[in-house]
Design a protein around this motif. Structure first.
Motif, short mmCIF file in Angstrom:
data_model
loop_
_atom_site.label_atom_id
_atom_site.label_comp_id
_atom_site.label_asym_id
_atom_site.label_seq_id
_atom_site.Cartn_x
_atom_site.Cartn_y
_atom_site.Cartn_z
N ALA A 154 -4.21 6.99 13.66
CA ALA A 154 -3.43 7.23 14.85
C ALA A 154 -2.52 8.53 14.41
O ALA A 154 -1.94 8.39 13.52
N PRO A 155 -2.52 9.44 15.47
CA PRO A 155 -2.50 10.56 15.16
C PRO A 155 -0.38 10.78 14.80
O PRO A 155 0.13 9.83 14.98
N ASP A 156 -0.27 12.38 13.70
CA ASP A 156 1.18 11.87 13.75
C ASP A 156 2.22 11.80 15.04
O ASP A 156 3.93 11.00 14.61
N GLU A 157 1.80 12.50 16.33
CA GLU A 157 3.39 11.47 17.06
C GLU A 157 3.20 10.29 16.91
O GLU A 157 4.03 9.81 18.36
N LEU A 158 2.38 9.74 16.41
CA LEU A 158 1.98 7.98 16.46
C LEU A 158 2.19 7.56 15.29
O LEU A 158 2.12 6.25 15.22
N ALA A 159 3.01 8.44 14.39
CA ALA A 159 3.43 8.49 13.04
C ALA A 159 3.82 6.44 12.87
O ALA A 159 4.42 6.05 12.08
N ASP A 160 5.13 6.53 13.28
CA ASP A 160 5.62 5.06 13.84
C ASP A 160 5.13 4.18 13.25
O ASP A 160 5.51 2.63 13.11
N LEU A 161 4.03 4.60 13.82
CA LEU A 161 2.70 3.15 15.13
C LEU A 161 2.03 2.61 13.44
O LEU A 161 1.85 1.50 12.79
N ARG A 162 1.71 3.76 13.03
CA ARG A 162 0.61 3.31 12.13
C ARG A 162 1.52 3.71 10.35
O ARG A 162 0.71 2.61 9.37
N LEU A 163 2.56 3.14 10.38
CA LEU A 163 3.54 3.71 8.81
C LEU A 163 2.95 2.47 8.08
O LEU A 163 2.58 2.09 7.06
N GLU A 164 3.50 0.89 8.93
CA GLU A 164 3.82 -0.58 7.65
C GLU A 164 1.96 -0.31 8.23
O GLU A 164 1.92 -0.87 6.58
N ALA A 165 0.80 -0.29 8.04
CA ALA A 165 -0.25 -0.37 7.51
C ALA A 165 -1.00 1.47 6.92
O ALA A 165 -1.80 0.02 5.69
N ASP A 166 -0.38 2.21 7.26
CA ASP A 166 -0.72 2.82 6.12
C ASP A 166 0.38 2.14 4.74
O ASP A 166 -0.68 2.69 3.65
N MET A 167 1.43 1.83 4.41
CA MET A 167 1.87 1.01 3.52
C MET A 167 0.91 -0.10 3.16
O MET A 167 1.56 -0.41 1.50
N LEU A 168 0.74 -0.83 3.15
CA LEU A 168 -0.68 -1.93 3.10
C LEU A 168 -1.57 -1.48 2.53
O LEU A 168 -2.26 -2.18 1.92
N LEU A 169 -2.08 -0.01 2.70
CA LEU A 169 -2.98 -0.22 2.44
C LEU A 169 -2.90 0.26 1.35
O LEU A 169 -3.70 0.66 0.44
N SER A 170 -2.09 1.93 0.91
CA SER A 170 -1.52 1.61 0.07
C SER A 170 -1.39 1.46 -1.05
O SER A 170 -1.98 1.15 -2.37
N GLU A 171 -0.75 -0.31 -0.84
CA GLU A 171 -0.83 -1.25 -1.70
C GLU A 171 -1.99 -1.71 -1.83
O GLU A 171 -1.98 -2.03 -3.08
#
Length: 674
Positions: A117-134
């Motif tokens: 998701a683009p930066d303007e939808l960063a609040d939607l992708r955050l949790e997914a980003d954190m799980l992938l990082s984990e």
């Protein structure tokens, strides 16, 4: 150890209870229909209310299937990320109930898609980003230090995006579990500096972080019973307010409200009282206030106890919240101070150190209004306008005398100025220099808005400014109307604050803009609650325009160390400064006044012409004759025959040794005789 870290991370991630509302967007060609997304969201909400765990799992699986159907039918829809987020939330909750490799793999697959998701939808992708990082960190058996670095990098990636606040809230819970205490402190400072007005962050800090006391901006728009909307803090900048939350259902509420009103008797006219009744009364409690003899402004609070405003600022009732001239308040714990404070919080009193002096407030009010923009007494324009201009200008009292006026006197001046300007505009309607009169009318109307808190005067000022900008004007005539339009834009929340101020300066020449324009931008930054932008324009003023007499009222404010100390903050008592010390700020007012990290003043004294007692003229620094000169500024008593006041002790008796005024004057006389 790695397994433990993973469990800690997932526990914080899955059960933190932090959810940010799905971003709304307009339906466009190729979008998934809004009705289908709303239906899917409703299905997700209903799944959480299922009567058994088995039915709940089935309901979440149904949400996932329905969401995947929508995505399959519109794989390139611009709003597909909203659907992906709903699918993600369902899969996340499903995994929490039914831990299996199939559910985990499905969740990670959705994460990979949502992370695009683009930066303007960063609040939607955050949790997914954190799980992938984990997932990546677990795969390489990362230790706590590596995880702390990854967490810091993630926070930095989300800075300035819609997901920044959410990233900080997540990270604040994860960092201490990683023993990254420096990072935790940095996160808390960022929350304070960048999200002091964010209701979700404030509520989170009070509830989840058990923060003792929080400096927060009181922000919100509320309707009076006459339908007028008041925007806080902008409508009352420069005016301390008491925000009172109360309910008729609470025993003794009437006694409490009268106790809160005692400040009205102790400091007449110093505070504006605003009432928030929590009972959903049709008149917002206005009749009850009148029956109690309280002349407070009743504001409607939809939702009452469940409203975000009460959950953020109140949390208990009855309670009064002191909001200072910048719109800031100190939120205290909901239950206890801790040992040594006798348990319960006193909901009615606050430390008197936060009661700002009248002149200090008058100075802020004058700056917020923009008095300095019409301080120019140049009458080189039209001959027929010179006389009315002089009469009008008398209503704009220059500083520091302006700061000695009472609120009533200042308001009367602005009202008279509007009247005089109106008469001159009608009489000299064809004069090409009439913009001088219109500019003063704009500032006078802004003054009436700021002194009364009535938005209708801002609306009138905007209309004058809009008409003025639509005509042919010299560049110097456009500063005041643009200042007015920028204030209106900031109040409405239209557009980005940085771009609003940048456009204001660029329209007047950008890097070559006059000092008065940059000074106005520094003040507008305070309207926008931006210390960063204020410091930017402040730096330009002090570097390039300090010799410009047109902006000396602003320059004096920008150089004043005590104003700098209190800027966009709460004035704290000595024990309360420990709160700010936790975030790394310098907390001692004395140290701040002497040297708080700003560059020392090295510019020479500006040329000053003073009248001596024998009628002569003293020109400084010209007439110092090469000698060291001590300037001592002392305000004489209003009565020419009276002596200077004497400080009284706690018993009301004149002090003998603690008399700083006479001590410093004695030193000055002794110094002069050397």
């Amino acid at each position: 150890m790695t397994a433990l870290i993973t469990r800690i991370f997932l526990a914080a991630f899955l059960f933190a209870g932090i959810f940010v509302g799905v971003v709304k967007s307009q339906e466009a060609a190729g979008d998934i229909s809004e009705s289908e997304i709303v239906s899917l969201k409703k299905e997700l909400a209903e799944a959480a209310d299922a009567s058994s765990s088995t039915r709940m799992r089935r309901a979440y699986k149904s949400v996932v299937r329905d969401g995947e159907k929508l995505l399959k039918s519109s794989p390139a829809a611009p709003n597909r990320y909203r659907v992906l987020d709903i699918v993600f939330q369902s899969q996340k909750r499903l995994l929490a109930q039914e831990k299996s490799d199939e559910n985990r793999d499905a969740l990670l697959e959705t994460c990979a898609k949502l992370a695009e998701a683009p930066d303007e939808l960063a609040d939607l992708r955050l949790e997914a980003d954190m799980l992938l990082s984990e997932q990546r960190l677990s795969a390489k058996n990362a230790d706590v230090k590596e995880r702390a670095v990854a967490l810091a990098e993630l926070i930095e990636r989300y800075r300035g995006t819609p997901g920044e606040a959410k990233s900080l809230m997540f990270a604040s819970q994860i960092a201490p579990k990683l023993e990254a205490f420096d990072l935790e402190m940095q996160i808390l400072r960022t929350m304070q500096d960048r999200f002091s007005d964010h209701h979700g962050v404030i509520e989170f800090r009070r509830k989840s972080l058990a923060a003792g006391r929080i400096e927060a901006l009181f922000r919100g728009t509320f309707k009076r019973m006459d339908g007028t909307s008041l925007c806080f803090p902008v409508d009352r900048l420069g005016h301390p307010c008491l925000m009172v939350f109360w309910s008729k259902r609470t025993e003794g509420f009437d006694v409490a409200l009268k106790k809160i009103n005692e400040y009205q008797d102790e400091h007449p006219g110093r505070f504006d009282y605003y009432s928030f009744n929590l009972d959903g009364l049709p008149d917002a409690g206005e009749a009850t206030l009148r029956d109690l003899g309280l002349n407070w402004t009743a504001l409607q609070l939809p939702g009452g106890r469940n409203s975000q405003t009460f959950r953020t600022y109140g949390r208990r009732e009855p309670v009064s919240i002191l909001v200072n001239a910048y719109g800031y308040t100190l939120l205290t714990p909901t239950e206890n101070y801790g040992r040594g404070h006798d348990g319960k919080v006193n909901p009615y009193r606050f430390d008197d150190v936060r009661i700002t002096s009248g002149r200090y407030l008058a100075q802020l009010q004058s700056l917020f209004i923009g008095d300095f923009l019409v301080a120019d007494t140049d009458d080189s324009g039209s001959e027929q306008l010179k006389a009315p201009l002089r009469v009008i200008q008398e209503r704009f009292v220059p500083g520091p005398l302006r700061y000695r006026l009472t609120g009533e006197e200042a308001l009367a001046n602005y009202q008279k100025a509007v009247q005089l300007c109106g008469e001159a505009i009608v009489k000299f309607s064809d004069d090409p220099e009439l913009w001088r009169i219109r500019n003063r009318k704009i500032i006078a109307l802004l003054g009436m808005w700021k002194m009364t808190g009535e938005p209708k005067y801002l609306e009138q000022a905007v209309q004058v400014a809009r008409d003025l900008l639509a005509s042919s004007l010299p560049e110097r005539a456009k500063v005041v109307p643009r200042f007015c339009m920028a204030k209106a834009a900031l109040r409405s929340g239209r557009g980005d604050v940085k771009s609003t101020l940048s456009k204001f300066v660029e329209a007047a020449g950008g890097a070559d803009a006059a000092g008065v324009v940059v000074a106005a931008a520094a003040i507008l930054a305070l309207d926008a609650n931006s210390r960063e932008l204020h410091d930017h324009y402040r730096g330009i003023v002090l570097e390039k325009h300090t010799e410009d007499p047109a902006i000396w009222p602003v320059t004096a404010f920008l150089r004043d160390r005590f104003h700098t100390l209190d800027l966009l903050k709460v004035k704290l008592s000595r024990p309360e400064r420990r709160v700010r010390a936790r975030y790394g700020d310098i907390v001692s007012p004395r140290a701040h006044a002497v040297n708080h990290g700003l560059d020392p003043m090295t510019r020479r004294l500006p040329d000053i012409a003073l009248k001596t007692l024998d009628g002569g003229t003293l020109n400084l620094p010209k007439n110092t004759k090469g000698k060291l000169t001590l300037l001592l500024f002392v305000e004489p008593p209003a009565d020419p025959g009276a002596d200077f006041p004497v400080r009284l002790d706690a018993k009301g008796q004149p002090t003998k040794n603690d008399d700083p005024l006479r001590n410093v004057m004695d030193y000055a006389f002794e110094f002069a005789e050397r």
